[in-house]
Design a protein around this motif. Structure first.
Motif, short mmCIF file in Angstrom:
data_model
loop_
_atom_site.label_atom_id
_atom_site.label_comp_id
_atom_site.label_asym_id
_atom_site.label_seq_id
_atom_site.Cartn_x
_atom_site.Cartn_y
_atom_site.Cartn_z
N PHE A 29 -12.25 -6.08 -14.67
CA PHE A 29 -10.96 -5.52 -14.27
C PHE A 29 -11.10 -4.15 -13.62
N GLY A 30 -11.95 -3.32 -14.16
CA GLY A 30 -12.03 -1.93 -13.72
C GLY A 30 -12.54 -1.72 -12.30
N VAL A 31 -13.07 -2.74 -11.66
CA VAL A 31 -13.57 -2.57 -10.29
C VAL A 31 -12.58 -3.09 -9.25
N TRP A 32 -11.43 -3.56 -9.73
CA TRP A 32 -10.44 -4.12 -8.82
C TRP A 32 -9.23 -3.19 -8.67
N ASP A 33 -8.86 -2.89 -7.41
CA ASP A 33 -7.54 -2.33 -7.16
C ASP A 33 -6.52 -3.43 -7.47
N MET A 34 -5.35 -3.02 -7.92
CA MET A 34 -4.37 -4.01 -8.38
C MET A 34 -3.01 -3.76 -7.76
N ALA A 35 -2.18 -4.80 -7.76
CA ALA A 35 -0.85 -4.68 -7.18
C ALA A 35 0.16 -5.54 -7.93
N TRP A 36 1.41 -5.16 -7.82
CA TRP A 36 2.55 -5.97 -8.24
C TRP A 36 3.33 -6.37 -6.99
N LEU A 37 3.74 -7.61 -6.95
CA LEU A 37 4.62 -8.10 -5.90
C LEU A 37 5.76 -8.83 -6.57
N ARG A 38 6.82 -9.07 -5.83
CA ARG A 38 7.95 -9.81 -6.38
C ARG A 38 8.52 -10.74 -5.31
N GLN A 39 9.21 -11.75 -5.81
CA GLN A 39 9.88 -12.68 -4.91
C GLN A 39 11.28 -12.94 -5.43
N ALA A 40 12.25 -12.49 -4.68
CA ALA A 40 13.65 -12.71 -5.03
C ALA A 40 14.04 -14.14 -4.68
N PRO A 41 15.06 -14.67 -5.33
CA PRO A 41 15.51 -16.03 -5.04
C PRO A 41 15.81 -16.21 -3.56
N GLY A 42 15.20 -17.20 -2.94
CA GLY A 42 15.47 -17.51 -1.55
C GLY A 42 14.83 -16.57 -0.54
N LYS A 43 13.98 -15.68 -1.01
CA LYS A 43 13.36 -14.71 -0.10
C LYS A 43 11.84 -14.80 -0.19
N GLY A 44 11.18 -14.11 0.72
CA GLY A 44 9.74 -14.09 0.73
C GLY A 44 9.18 -13.11 -0.28
N ARG A 45 7.89 -13.17 -0.48
CA ARG A 45 7.24 -12.27 -1.42
C ARG A 45 7.20 -10.86 -0.86
N GLU A 46 7.42 -9.88 -1.71
CA GLU A 46 7.53 -8.48 -1.31
C GLU A 46 6.56 -7.64 -2.15
N TRP A 47 5.79 -6.80 -1.47
CA TRP A 47 4.93 -5.87 -2.18
C TRP A 47 5.76 -4.82 -2.87
N VAL A 48 5.43 -4.47 -4.11
CA VAL A 48 6.21 -3.52 -4.91
C VAL A 48 5.41 -2.24 -5.19
N SER A 49 4.18 -2.41 -5.65
CA SER A 49 3.42 -1.24 -6.07
C SER A 49 1.94 -1.59 -6.16
N ALA A 50 1.09 -0.57 -6.11
CA ALA A 50 -0.34 -0.79 -6.23
C ALA A 50 -0.99 0.41 -6.89
N ILE A 51 -2.20 0.19 -7.38
CA ILE A 51 -2.93 1.24 -8.07
C ILE A 51 -4.41 1.05 -7.80
N ASN A 52 -5.14 2.16 -7.68
CA ASN A 52 -6.56 2.03 -7.42
C ASN A 52 -7.33 1.79 -8.71
N THR A 53 -8.63 1.64 -8.60
CA THR A 53 -9.43 1.22 -9.75
C THR A 53 -9.36 2.20 -10.91
N SER A 54 -9.36 3.49 -10.61
CA SER A 54 -9.36 4.48 -11.68
C SER A 54 -7.97 4.83 -12.18
N GLY A 55 -6.97 4.43 -11.44
CA GLY A 55 -5.59 4.70 -11.85
C GLY A 55 -5.04 6.03 -11.39
N ASP A 56 -5.82 6.78 -10.62
CA ASP A 56 -5.33 8.10 -10.22
C ASP A 56 -4.61 8.09 -8.88
N MET A 57 -4.56 6.92 -8.24
CA MET A 57 -3.79 6.79 -7.00
C MET A 57 -2.81 5.64 -7.17
N THR A 58 -1.54 5.92 -6.96
CA THR A 58 -0.51 4.90 -7.09
C THR A 58 0.36 4.87 -5.83
#
Length: 125
Positions: A29-58
């Motif tokens: 897990f610790g070597v991967w940058d990570m993200a949250w995305l969401r998909q509202a009903p009837g809509k496409g997927r939308e990027w919401v937030s991301a974080i780098n591997t160490s957590g100091d960049m959001t």
């Protein structure tokens, strides 16, 4: 087997809060940058937030800035999304994913990244 297990969704009133978690197994897990995305009903997927591997960049999509906080605990292999002051337009299925693409502004997952199954957030009175 790689698994990203998202949890914490539910029904909440406008103005309420939820904390999403994404438990990751099968990869380092610790070597991967990570993200949250969401998909509202009837809509496409939308990027919401991301974080780098160490957590100091959001990074945040403009509509959630100041309301959502992304974090991670590399010792627990878990990604989080604290969501405050929720609005009806935040309703959707929220997905966690590894994020191997850096756009120059934020991290974003490709289709070949690892994705969780999603957790439903419903904001309604």
């Amino acid at each position: 087997e790689v698994q990203l297990q998202a949890s914490g969704g539910g029904l909440v009133q406008p103005g309420g809060s939820l904390r999403l978690s994404c438990s990751v197994t099968g990869i380092t897990f610790g070597v991967w940058d990570m993200a949250w995305l969401r998909q509202a009903p009837g809509k496409g997927r939308e990027w919401v937030s991301a974080i780098n591997t160490s957590g100091d960049m959001t990074y945040y999509e403009d509509s959630v800035k100041g309301r959502f906080t992304i974090s991670r605990d590399n010792a627990k292999n878990t990604l989080y999304l604290q969501m405050n002051n929720l609005k009806p337009e935040d309703t959707g299925v929220y997905y966690c994913a590894t994020a191997s693409i850096y756009t120059g502004d934020y991290y974003y997952p490709s289709e070949s990244d690892y994705w969780g199954q999603g957790t439903l957030v419903t904001v309604s009175s």
